[in-house]
Each structure stands twice: as structure tokens, then as C-alpha cells.
Design an enzyme around this catalytic site. Structure first.
Site, PDB file in Angstrom:
ATOM      1  N   ASP A  47      -9.933  10.040  -2.842  1.00  0.00           N
ATOM      2  CA  ASP A  47      -9.186   9.507  -1.707  1.00  0.00           C
ATOM      3  C   ASP A  47      -8.189   8.457  -2.186  1.00  0.00           C
ATOM      4  OD1 ASP A  47      -9.164   9.165   1.466  1.00  0.00           O
ATOM      5  OD2 ASP A  47      -8.966   7.201   0.533  1.00  0.00           O
ATOM      6  N   TYR A  52      -2.147   2.291  -2.991  1.00  0.00           N
ATOM      7  CA  TYR A  52      -3.165   1.827  -3.942  1.00  0.00           C
ATOM      8  C   TYR A  52      -2.589   1.602  -5.351  1.00  0.00           C
ATOM      9  CZ  TYR A  52      -6.298   3.541  -0.241  1.00  0.00           C
ATOM     10  OH  TYR A  52      -6.912   3.789   0.960  1.00  0.00           O
ATOM     11  N   LYS A  81      -1.987   9.337   1.159  1.00  0.00           N
ATOM     12  CA  LYS A  81      -1.517   8.744   2.427  1.00  0.00           C
ATOM     13  C   LYS A  81      -0.056   8.316   2.333  1.00  0.00           C
ATOM     14  CE  LYS A  81      -6.198   6.984   2.964  1.00  0.00           C
ATOM     15  NZ  LYS A  81      -6.620   6.625   1.608  1.00  0.00           N
ATOM     16  N   HIS A 114      -0.922   6.419   6.846  1.00  0.00           N
ATOM     17  CA  HIS A 114      -1.849   5.340   6.472  1.00  0.00           C
ATOM     18  C   HIS A 114      -2.109   4.360   7.632  1.00  0.00           C
ATOM     19  CE1 HIS A 114      -3.280   3.172   2.595  1.00  0.00           C
ATOM     20  NE2 HIS A 114      -4.063   2.888   3.598  1.00  0.00           N
TER      21      HIS A 114
END
Ligand code: A2P
Length: 320
Positions: A47, A52, A81, A114
Site C-alpha cells: 500500500d 510517502y 494514491k 488520497h
């Protein structure tokens, strides 16, 4: 390799693993190795997200696992995302292609919006990931209606770049609105959900609408304590009730927290930079909590939302 539980998604019927490996805060320098080891240990869902900042490294780990013959691409579910700065129709396709390029793959199994919050565009060649704040340290909203973003997400499906689309951090009223115009309804809603924030009405609504839920921050405030923003909540990993149930089942507190979600059909995406904890978090299929135990854990709910975008202080220039 043991088969792990899955949930079948709406429209495509694709089977999404209920336990995945979350990439938020996975250290960049060791991410490729961590992802490779996660796959080797049996994880079949990764994920990630543009935000990130470790998609390239995660992709390296995945591609190494494929090159070594541990898995084929189609054995591993990759979620990513769309970040808030790319909600405009003309940016969705370009950034999805960029993210696929970072991973070194040609499709995502699942692509999520997101946050249902559009921010002013930031050129990825200038700053990537762009995060929340502009160069002036303020939050700049963009005038992009969600319908436009969703239409562009649907085009990614048409173009074969993503197999399933969904949302994250999305509450019931917006979900209902999306259903009024969606050609492809959201397959997944990924939300903060743990015993301090059980989100019962949202879970019920999503079940009714056939939208699968992925719970994030399953271990409760742990991640936020680490980030220095724990909001004063007692660490669920040290909670007496969780501890007593864990002792009874000879499992760790983290396993009980993950099992509590999975047993309710909620997917989870724990992350760990520690190999033993990473292995432990995947092993939540081998025991069952009683109805009474499930209920007593759910009763810890205090509607504590640790990740609340409404916390963004308007004085930071949000409407500038
Ligand atoms: P670490 O990476 O050192 O294991 P979240 O997935 O909600 O972001 O939470 C992950 C947090 O919980 C991280 O701080 C992680 O630290 C920690 N963690 C992950 N798995 C476990 C576990 N099995 N036991 C205790 N802490 C864990």
C-alpha cells in the site's frame, strides 16, 4: 505459501488481500530491502502513495522479488494514491504515469484519491512529493470539484493504467454524492479506523454500498506518538484490555488489534521497519476472537481521529 484471506471488490470482483504491507513511513534507505523481505515473508499487497516518497524504492523491492522468481507481478496487489495537488483532470493521468514509472510497473491494482481535498498544483519536477504546504508554508486550496477528479480516475481505468479505483479519508456524504455521477463506483474507502475510532456508521454505509474498507493506523496512536502528535491517547499496544485478550490467545497486542479489524472484514495495512514485527503482523489468520472480545474492544471507541485534515489551521492561509 499459506493463502491469506481476501475481499472481492465491486465491479471487477478482484480479490484484495485483507492484510497488506503499508508503506507510509517505511524508511527510504531500507525500503527496497523491506519490501523484498515483506514479499518473501508472504505479503501480497503493498500500500503506497505518491505522498510517502518511497515509491521508487518500493518498486525496486517488488521488481527484485519478481526477478528472483518469488512472485509474478500479478501475484502482488499494488495500491497507490493520487496526491491532493494533482486533482485537476489534466494532472491525474500525468502523475499516475509518473508513479507507475517510479514503481517500474505498468498498472496499479488499485488507485485511490488520497484526500477529497484539492490543493494548488505543484510541478512534480519542482517538488515531489509536494505534501500539504506550499513554498510559503501555507495551504493553498484549488478550485477543482471532486466530480472532475473522479472522471479522470475513471479514465485511468479505461486506459488500463489502473484496475480498480477508490477513495481515502472520505466520509459518507461525499460517497453518496460520488454515486450520483460515477461510471465506476469507488471500490474501496481507506480510512483511519482502530478501537479508538470505530467509525460504525461509515462501516455500515460502505457495507450497504458494497465499498470495501481498508483501515489505516490499526495500531492506534502508535504512528502519531512517533511523529510527536499523539493527542494524549494511551497507546493501544499497551492497553490492559488488549493485553489481556492477547495473553489469552498467546498473541501479541498488535495481532489482536489487526485481528479485530480483519475479523470484521476490514482490510489492514500495518507497516513495520522491523522484520520480526512485519512477519508477526501478517500472521493474524490463525486465531479467532469471540463476539464478546470483539465487542469489548469496540467499546474502547472515543471517536479519536488522529489524522484529521480539519485540524489544518485556517490562519495558515488555507483560503489565501
Ligand atoms: P516499527 O516500524 O518500528 O515496527 P501504522 O501502520 O499505523 O503507521 O503503525 C505502525 C507503527 O507501529 C510504527 O511505529 C511501527 O513501528 C509500529 N509497529 C508495527 N508493527 C508492530 C508490532 N507488531 N508491535 C509493535 N509495534 C508495531
Amino acid at each position: 505459501m499459506a493463502q491469506h484471506a481476501t475481499v472481492a471488490l465491486k465491479r471487477t470482483g478482484a480479490k484484495m488481500p485483507l492484510v497488506g504491507f503499508g508503506l507510509w513511513k517505511v524508511t527510504k534507505s531500507t525500503c527496497a530491502e523491506t519490501v523484498y523481505n515483506a514479499i518473501k515473508s508472504g505479503y501480497r499487497l503493498l500500500d503506497g502513495a505518491g505522498d510517502y516518497g518511497n515509491e521508487k524504492e518500493a518498486g525496486e523491492g517488488l521488481r527484485r522479488a519478481i526477478a528472483d522468481g518469488i512472485v509474478k507481478r500479478e501475484d502482488v496487489w499494488v495500491t497507490s494514491k493520487l496526491w491532493n495537488t494533482f486533482h485537476a483532470r489534466e494532472h491525474v493521468h500525468a502523475v499516475a504515469k509518473k508513479q507507475l514509472g517510479l514503481w517500474g510497473i505498468d498498472y496499479f491494482d488499485l488507485f485511490l484519491v488520497h484526500f477529497p481535498i484539492a490543493l494548488e498544483y505543484v510541478d512534480p519536477s519542482h517538488r515531489y512529493p509536494p505534501e500539504w504546504w506550499g513554498d510559503d508554508g501555507k495551504v493553498h486550496l484549488a478550485k477543482v470539484p471532486f466530480q472532475e477528479t473522479w472522471g479522470a480516475m475513471e479514465e485511468l481505468v479505461d486506459q488500463g493504467l489502473v484496475k480498480n479505483i477508490g477513495v481515502s479519508n472520505t466520509q459518507g456524504s461525499l460517497l453518496l454524492d460520488i454515486l450520483r455521477y460515477a461510471r465506476y463506483e469507488p471500490a474501496v474507502n481507506q480510512v483511519e479506523l482502530h478501537p479508538y475510532l470505530t467509525q460504525e456508521s461509515l462501516v455500515k454505509l460502505c457495507k450497504t454500498l458494497g465499498i470495501a474498507i481498508t483501515a489505516y493506523s490499526s495500531l492506534g496512536p502508535q504512528s502519531y506518538v512517533e511523529l510527536g502528535a499523539d493527542k494524549g491517547a494511551k497507546n493501544l499496544l499497551e492497553h490492559d484490555l488488549i493485553q489481556s485478550i492477547a495473553t489469552k490467545h498467546s498473541k501479541s497486542n498488535a495481532q489482536v488489534l489487526l485481528r479485530w479489524a480483519v475479523q470484521q472484514g476490514l482490510a489492514v495495512i500495518p507497516k513495520s521497519n522491523n522484520h520480526d514485527r512485519l512477519v508477526q503482523n501478517l500472521d493474524v489468520d490463525q486465531f479467532t476472537l469471540s463476539e464478546e472480545e470483539l465487542k469489548s474492544i469496540s467499546a474502547l471507541n472515543v471517536n479519536l481521529r488522529l489524522n484529521d485534515p480539519a485540524d489544518i489551521d485556517p490562519r495558515m492561509g488555507i483560503f489565501a
